[in-house]
Design a protein around this motif. Sequence first.
Motif, PDB file in Angstrom:
ATOM      1  N   THR A 261       0.772  -1.137   0.066  1.00 19.17           N
ATOM      2  CA  THR A 261      -0.029  -0.168   0.063  1.00 19.17           C
ATOM      3  C   THR A 261       1.036   1.361   0.027  1.00 19.17           C
ATOM      4  O   THR A 261       1.899   1.308   0.767  1.00 19.17           O
ATOM      5  CB  THR A 261      -0.918  -0.200   1.107  1.00 19.17           C
ATOM      6  OG1 THR A 261      -1.782  -1.002   1.363  1.00 19.17           O
ATOM      7  CG2 THR A 261      -1.866   1.234   1.072  1.00 19.17           C
TER       8      THR A 261
ATOM      9  N   HIS B  26      -4.593   9.105  -6.145  1.00 21.54           N
ATOM     10  CA  HIS B  26      -3.694   8.023  -5.736  1.00 21.54           C
ATOM     11  C   HIS B  26      -3.408   6.906  -6.691  1.00 21.54           C
ATOM     12  O   HIS B  26      -4.182   6.526  -7.373  1.00 21.54           O
ATOM     13  CB  HIS B  26      -4.624   7.306  -4.656  1.00 21.54           C
ATOM     14  CG  HIS B  26      -3.752   6.310  -3.609  1.00 21.54           C
ATOM     15  ND1 HIS B  26      -3.038   5.074  -3.994  1.00 21.54           N
ATOM     16  CD2 HIS B  26      -3.473   6.535  -2.260  1.00 21.54           C
ATOM     17  CE1 HIS B  26      -2.594   4.818  -2.959  1.00 21.54           C
ATOM     18  NE2 HIS B  26      -2.531   5.536  -1.931  1.00 21.54           N
TER      19      HIS B  26
ATOM     20  N   GLU C 148      -2.997   4.060  -6.651  1.00 20.17           N
ATOM     21  CA  GLU C 148      -3.689   2.580  -6.970  1.00 20.17           C
ATOM     22  C   GLU C 148      -5.065   2.651  -6.783  1.00 20.17           C
ATOM     23  O   GLU C 148      -5.801   1.766  -6.943  1.00 20.17           O
ATOM     24  CB  GLU C 148      -3.330   1.939  -5.406  1.00 20.17           C
ATOM     25  CG  GLU C 148      -1.619   1.590  -5.335  1.00 20.17           C
ATOM     26  CD  GLU C 148      -1.256   1.366  -3.786  1.00 20.17           C
ATOM     27  OE1 GLU C 148      -2.079   0.804  -2.931  1.00 20.17           O
ATOM     28  OE2 GLU C 148      -0.264   1.435  -3.542  1.00 20.17           O
ATOM     29  N   ARG C 149      -5.640   3.988  -7.144  1.00 20.20           N
ATOM     30  CA  ARG C 149      -6.978   4.244  -7.243  1.00 20.20           C
ATOM     31  C   ARG C 149      -7.417   3.609  -8.601  1.00 20.20           C
ATOM     32  O   ARG C 149      -6.791   3.547  -9.562  1.00 20.20           O
ATOM     33  CB  ARG C 149      -7.295   5.542  -7.355  1.00 20.20           C
ATOM     34  CG  ARG C 149      -8.885   5.973  -7.114  1.00 20.20           C
ATOM     35  CD  ARG C 149      -9.041   7.429  -7.092  1.00 20.20           C
ATOM     36  NE  ARG C 149     -10.501   7.671  -6.895  1.00 20.20           N
ATOM     37  CZ  ARG C 149     -11.219   8.075  -5.797  1.00 20.20           C
ATOM     38  NH1 ARG C 149     -10.548   7.534  -4.883  1.00 20.20           N
ATOM     39  NH2 ARG C 149     -12.449   8.318  -5.954  1.00 20.20           N
ATOM     40  N   PRO C 150      -8.595   2.754  -8.511  1.00 22.99           N
ATOM     41  CA  PRO C 150      -8.900   1.815  -9.917  1.00 22.99           C
ATOM     42  C   PRO C 150      -9.295   3.008 -10.958  1.00 22.99           C
ATOM     43  O   PRO C 150      -9.722   4.010 -10.729  1.00 22.99           O
ATOM     44  CB  PRO C 150     -10.140   1.194  -9.543  1.00 22.99           C
ATOM     45  CG  PRO C 150     -10.795   1.787  -8.299  1.00 22.99           C
ATOM     46  CD  PRO C 150      -9.420   2.280  -7.638  1.00 22.99           C
TER      47      PRO C 150
ATOM     48  N   HIS D 137      -9.069   3.099  -3.321  1.00 25.30           N
ATOM     49  CA  HIS D 137      -7.730   2.217  -3.517  1.00 25.30           C
ATOM     50  C   HIS D 137      -7.631   1.293  -2.579  1.00 25.30           C
ATOM     51  O   HIS D 137      -6.967   0.290  -2.741  1.00 25.30           O
ATOM     52  CB  HIS D 137      -6.709   3.124  -3.525  1.00 25.30           C
ATOM     53  CG  HIS D 137      -6.423   4.011  -2.431  1.00 25.30           C
ATOM     54  ND1 HIS D 137      -7.388   5.362  -2.085  1.00 25.30           N
ATOM     55  CD2 HIS D 137      -5.745   3.879  -1.026  1.00 25.30           C
ATOM     56  CE1 HIS D 137      -7.092   5.613  -1.028  1.00 25.30           C
ATOM     57  NE2 HIS D 137      -5.979   4.793  -0.256  1.00 25.30           N
ATOM     58  N   ARG D 138      -8.541   1.298  -1.441  1.00 22.58           N
ATOM     59  CA  ARG D 138      -8.276   0.265  -0.226  1.00 22.58           C
ATOM     60  C   ARG D 138      -9.222  -0.980  -0.654  1.00 22.58           C
ATOM     61  O   ARG D 138      -8.707  -2.024  -0.164  1.00 22.58           O
ATOM     62  CB  ARG D 138      -8.588   0.799   0.977  1.00 22.58           C
ATOM     63  CG  ARG D 138      -7.469   1.785   1.509  1.00 22.58           C
ATOM     64  CD  ARG D 138      -7.929   1.983   2.992  1.00 22.58           C
ATOM     65  NE  ARG D 138      -6.531   2.572   3.680  1.00 22.58           N
ATOM     66  CZ  ARG D 138      -5.668   1.656   4.435  1.00 22.58           C
ATOM     67  NH1 ARG D 138      -6.026   0.579   4.859  1.00 22.58           N
ATOM     68  NH2 ARG D 138      -4.749   2.165   5.027  1.00 22.58           N
TER      69      ARG D 138
ATOM     70  N   PRO E 244     -10.967  -1.531  -4.138  1.00 18.29           N
ATOM     71  CA  PRO E 244     -11.397  -1.295  -5.562  1.00 18.29           C
ATOM     72  C   PRO E 244     -12.539  -2.002  -5.922  1.00 18.29           C
ATOM     73  O   PRO E 244     -13.508  -1.240  -6.679  1.00 18.29           O
ATOM     74  CB  PRO E 244     -10.173  -1.633  -6.282  1.00 18.29           C
ATOM     75  CG  PRO E 244      -9.361  -2.232  -5.538  1.00 18.29           C
ATOM     76  CD  PRO E 244      -9.577  -1.989  -4.100  1.00 18.29           C
TER      77      PRO E 244
ATOM     78  N   ASP F 241      -1.321   2.320 -14.932  1.00 17.85           N
ATOM     79  CA  ASP F 241      -1.327   1.883 -13.460  1.00 17.85           C
ATOM     80  C   ASP F 241       0.235   1.677 -13.121  1.00 17.85           C
ATOM     81  O   ASP F 241       0.526   1.508 -12.205  1.00 17.85           O
ATOM     82  CB  ASP F 241      -1.947   0.201 -13.332  1.00 17.85           C
ATOM     83  CG  ASP F 241      -3.303   0.623 -13.433  1.00 17.85           C
ATOM     84  OD1 ASP F 241      -4.230   1.324 -12.728  1.00 17.85           O
ATOM     85  OD2 ASP F 241      -4.124  -0.496 -14.133  1.00 17.85           O
TER      86      ASP F 241
END
Length: 317
Positions: free
Chosen positions: A2, A65, A67-69, A272-273, A275, A118
Motif C-alpha cells: 500500500t 492516488h 492505486e485508485r482504480p 484504492h483500499r 477497489p 497503472d
Amino acid sequence: MTTYLEFEKPIAELESKIAELRHLPNSADVDIADEVMRLQDKVQKLLRATYARLTPWQRVQVARHAERPHAQRYIDRLVTDYTPLAGDRVFGEDAAIVGGMGRLEGRSLVVLGQEKGDDTESRLKHNFGMARPEGYRKAQRLMRLADRFNLPVLTFVDTPGAYPGLDAEARGQAEAIAASIDTCLAIGVPLVSVVIGEGGSGGALAIASADRVYMLENSVYSVITPEGCASILWRSNANAQDAAEAMKMTAADLKKLDVIDEVIPEPMGGAHRAPDEAIDAVGKAVSGALAELSQLDRDTLRRQRQDKFLAMGKKGL
C-alpha cells in the motif's frame, strides 16, 4: 504494498506494526492474535476519523492516488462481452480514451473512459489520461454509434485535463472538445457519466455533459487543477491547498451547487483500499440511472439534458 499519503502516516505506522506482529511467534507473555485484532480495530477507528474530516486538498490527493482504480478496471469488472473500438477515422488512435461496446447487467451499451494507466509504461502509453483531439473525436464517434443503434452511453471521467501540447493545439484541441460536448447534448440515448478520480476542465466536460453525472466521494471536478489555479492567482504552486479550498471542487460541494446529481460513497479509506467494492457501488448506481432514463423518449432526453446544463448557467443571475 500500500502507498500511503502524507496525512495517512499514523495509519501507516499502525499497519506496519500489524505486519511485524504477524511475523512473530506467539509467546507466553503476549497473544499475537489478540494484539493484532486490537491494532486492526484501532486502524479502522483512525481511518474513519481521518476520512470523516478530509480537507479539499487531501481529497485531491486521494483522487490522484496511484492505486485508485482507473477506467479500464471499471470496464473489465462491470462490462461483459466487451469489444474495444479504436481510432477517430480522421487522424489516428488515442490511448488516453478507451471505449467500446458491451453489456452492463445484460443491458447493451457503449462505454468509454479516460485511462491514466497503472505503472510507468502504461501511464506513458495512455498519456496520463490526457487526451489529444483524436481522443475526443473517437469519443464523438462512439457516442454517435450509440445514438444510431439506440444504445445508452456510460462514461468514466478521470483526467487532469486535455493534453496541452503544441501538436494537440495544431490539430484543433478546442474544437474537438467543443464538438464532443455538443455531441453529448445532441444524442437521443441515455448518457450517464461518473467522475472516478480527477475531473479536469473541458477535458472532463467533453464526455461528462450527461443526463446523470455522479462523483465518487473522494473524486474532484473543477475548471483547473489547484496547482494551475494557484500559479495564476498567487504566482506559486505552494498555495494549491488554498486554491482547492476556494474552488469548491469536492463531490459534496458540487452536489450542493447542483453541478452533479449524486455522490457515490467509497469504502472506508478510499476506493484504492477496496477497489472491487467501489466499482460495484458505481455499477449499482449506473444500472439504476439507466433503468430510469430508458423510460424516456429521445426528444425528452435531449431536452432535459440541455435544460439541465442551461440552468447551471442561469443559476445565481
